[in-house]
Design a protein around this motif. Structure first.
Motif, short mmCIF file in Angstrom:
data_model
loop_
_atom_site.label_atom_id
_atom_site.label_comp_id
_atom_site.label_asym_id
_atom_site.label_seq_id
_atom_site.Cartn_x
_atom_site.Cartn_y
_atom_site.Cartn_z
N GLY A 27 43.07 31.46 47.17
CA GLY A 27 42.73 32.80 46.71
C GLY A 27 42.83 33.82 47.80
O GLY A 27 41.85 34.21 48.40
N ALA B 118 43.42 36.00 42.10
CA ALA B 118 42.09 36.39 42.55
C ALA B 118 41.05 36.10 41.46
O ALA B 118 39.94 35.66 41.77
CB ALA B 118 42.07 37.86 42.94
N ARG C 190 40.34 32.43 41.57
CA ARG C 190 39.51 32.12 42.73
C ARG C 190 38.07 32.57 42.48
O ARG C 190 37.13 31.89 42.89
CB ARG C 190 40.09 32.80 43.96
CG ARG C 190 39.27 32.64 45.23
CD ARG C 190 39.11 31.20 45.63
NE ARG C 190 38.53 31.09 46.97
CZ ARG C 190 38.01 29.99 47.47
NH1 ARG C 190 37.97 28.87 46.73
NH2 ARG C 190 37.51 29.96 48.69
N TRP C 191 37.92 33.70 41.82
CA TRP C 191 36.58 34.18 41.49
C TRP C 191 35.81 33.12 40.70
O TRP C 191 34.63 32.88 40.95
CB TRP C 191 36.64 35.48 40.67
CG TRP C 191 35.28 35.88 40.14
CD1 TRP C 191 34.32 36.60 40.79
CD2 TRP C 191 34.73 35.52 38.87
NE1 TRP C 191 33.22 36.72 39.99
CE2 TRP C 191 33.43 36.07 38.82
CE3 TRP C 191 35.21 34.80 37.76
CZ2 TRP C 191 32.60 35.92 37.70
CZ3 TRP C 191 34.38 34.64 36.66
CH2 TRP C 191 33.09 35.20 36.63
N MET D 44 32.13 39.63 36.11
CA MET D 44 33.46 39.03 36.02
C MET D 44 34.54 40.07 36.27
O MET D 44 34.44 41.20 35.78
CB MET D 44 33.58 38.49 34.60
CG MET D 44 34.83 37.80 34.24
SD MET D 44 34.50 36.77 32.79
CE MET D 44 34.03 38.01 31.60
N PRO D 45 35.58 39.74 37.04
CA PRO D 45 36.63 40.72 37.30
C PRO D 45 37.48 40.99 36.07
O PRO D 45 37.63 40.13 35.21
CB PRO D 45 37.49 40.06 38.39
CG PRO D 45 37.26 38.60 38.21
CD PRO D 45 35.85 38.46 37.72
N GLU E 95 36.14 29.91 40.74
CA GLU E 95 35.72 28.84 41.65
C GLU E 95 34.46 29.23 42.41
O GLU E 95 33.51 28.46 42.49
CB GLU E 95 36.84 28.53 42.66
CG GLU E 95 38.03 27.80 42.07
CD GLU E 95 39.07 27.47 43.15
OE1 GLU E 95 40.21 27.19 42.79
OE2 GLU E 95 38.71 27.53 44.35
N LEU E 96 34.47 30.43 42.95
CA LEU E 96 33.32 30.89 43.73
C LEU E 96 32.09 31.03 42.84
O LEU E 96 30.98 30.65 43.23
CB LEU E 96 33.65 32.23 44.41
CG LEU E 96 34.74 32.17 45.48
CD1 LEU E 96 35.02 33.57 46.03
CD2 LEU E 96 34.34 31.22 46.61
#
Lengths: 202, 202
Positions: free
Chosen positions: B198, B170, B173-174, B161-162, B176-177
DNA sequence: ACCTGAACACCGTTCAAGT
DNA sequence: ACCTGAACACCGTTCAAGT
């Protein structure tokens, strides 16, 4: 920082030795590597190290930029192969896979990855984004990449790549999952295009 | 480390103040937070800090464990809701989304996440894995989770996880991906919030 | 110009002295 | 028992002296 156009012979040798020592020690221990250790490994005094790199951050940055250059080369090569007719999704998988493998052995790779997103050197970032955009366009053209994927999405994936804190099996599995989130939905052919809530390329 | 069963009144107060100060400063500055600063913020002398936590790593670990506890609570709550008939994929999305949001503001969250995979406290890890296994099983049963996804895969996703180095758009968006890589091929992933473009870091 | 290494500053950690 | 804060050790950084 800016490498003088001409360097005295011993200075050039020292600089090379410092970079080599830093590559080794920083790859192994990350930022924990000590300046004294790097200097000793390079066979110079600390003062010499600081003459070439005014701060530890500068030295780390130099190593990271160097590595970012290698990554850009790999990216360019992938773009070239795709231009020659190779599968974009295949090249992308290969590229991200190679980076992930590198990140598993070298603590610097993740930092180099982050440089893609947070531009330290704007020109390098633009170079990277251009390459990624080519890959994305090719992937869309061949229908193997999910329609809503952008170059920025690739940056997100690359900067959330696992490092050596995850075991190799997990890093490998991560690649599978990451590519799954990038790939076009293959179960149903993209004829009617899904109306879900995907922010379509308008 | 092991909290004595009974603590002198002032010692208990000091300990609480230390933890509160550490929470604040470590969340904000990560491990860069200084021990002297934490002690001053807590209103105690450094020696007292070290009496409660023999080393800085121990203090960080205490904060991280505390936070891991909150995460486990959230996980248990999600499991309970799924047992009550709620959608597993929806709860999973919500859970990971909340963690990601927290990781964007608190540098400790990522570290707590890593504790899931690399068991510092085996009992806590087992508790987490049990909960994740329940969610995975429920997701498979309702057909919304990709059939090959395992609890270990969730750990991989959570530990990659960022953090706050990626901007909020971002990070969103992460999510979602990430959920796209976990969802069943034909399922439309539920989005609790509106999807954002994103574009990644500018 | 560039190199050397002792000296300085900062921060994690310890410990003798207090209550 | 627990608290205090000066002192120690370590590491990033500087600088006067050398060549």
């Amino acid at each position: 920082m800016t490498t003088p156009s001409r360097l005295r012979a011993d200075a050039a040798r020292n600089r090379a030795n410092i970079l080599r020592a830093a590559r080794t020690l920083i790859a192994a221990h990350g930022e924990r590597a000590g300046m004294d250790d790097i200097a000793r490994e390079a066979g110079v005094a600390v003062g010499t190290l600081y003459r070439h790199f005014p701060t530890k951050a500068d030295l780390v940055d130099a190593i990271v930029s160097e590595l970012a250059g290698l990554i850009f080369d790999a990216l360019d090569a992938a773009v070239a192969r795709v231009d020659s007719g190779d599968s974009a999704i295949k090249e992308l998988t290969h590229l991200i896979g190679r980076m992930s493998e590198a990140a598993g052995h070298d603590r610097t790779v993740k930092a180099a990855m982050a440089n893609l997103g947070v531009p330290v050197h704007p020109d390098l970032t633009e170079r990277a984004m251009t390459g990624l955009a080519r890959l994305v366009a090719a992937g869309h053209a061949e229908g193997t990449l999910h329609p809503d994927i952008t170059p920025g999405d690739l940056v997100i994936v690359m900067s959330t790549m696992p490092d050596d804190e995850l075991p190799e099996a997990a890093r490998h599995r991560w690649l599978e999952l990451a590519m799954r989130s990038l790939a076009a939905p293959d179960a149903t052919p993209p004829a009617g295009d899904e109306p879900s809530r995907g922010p379509g390329p308008a």
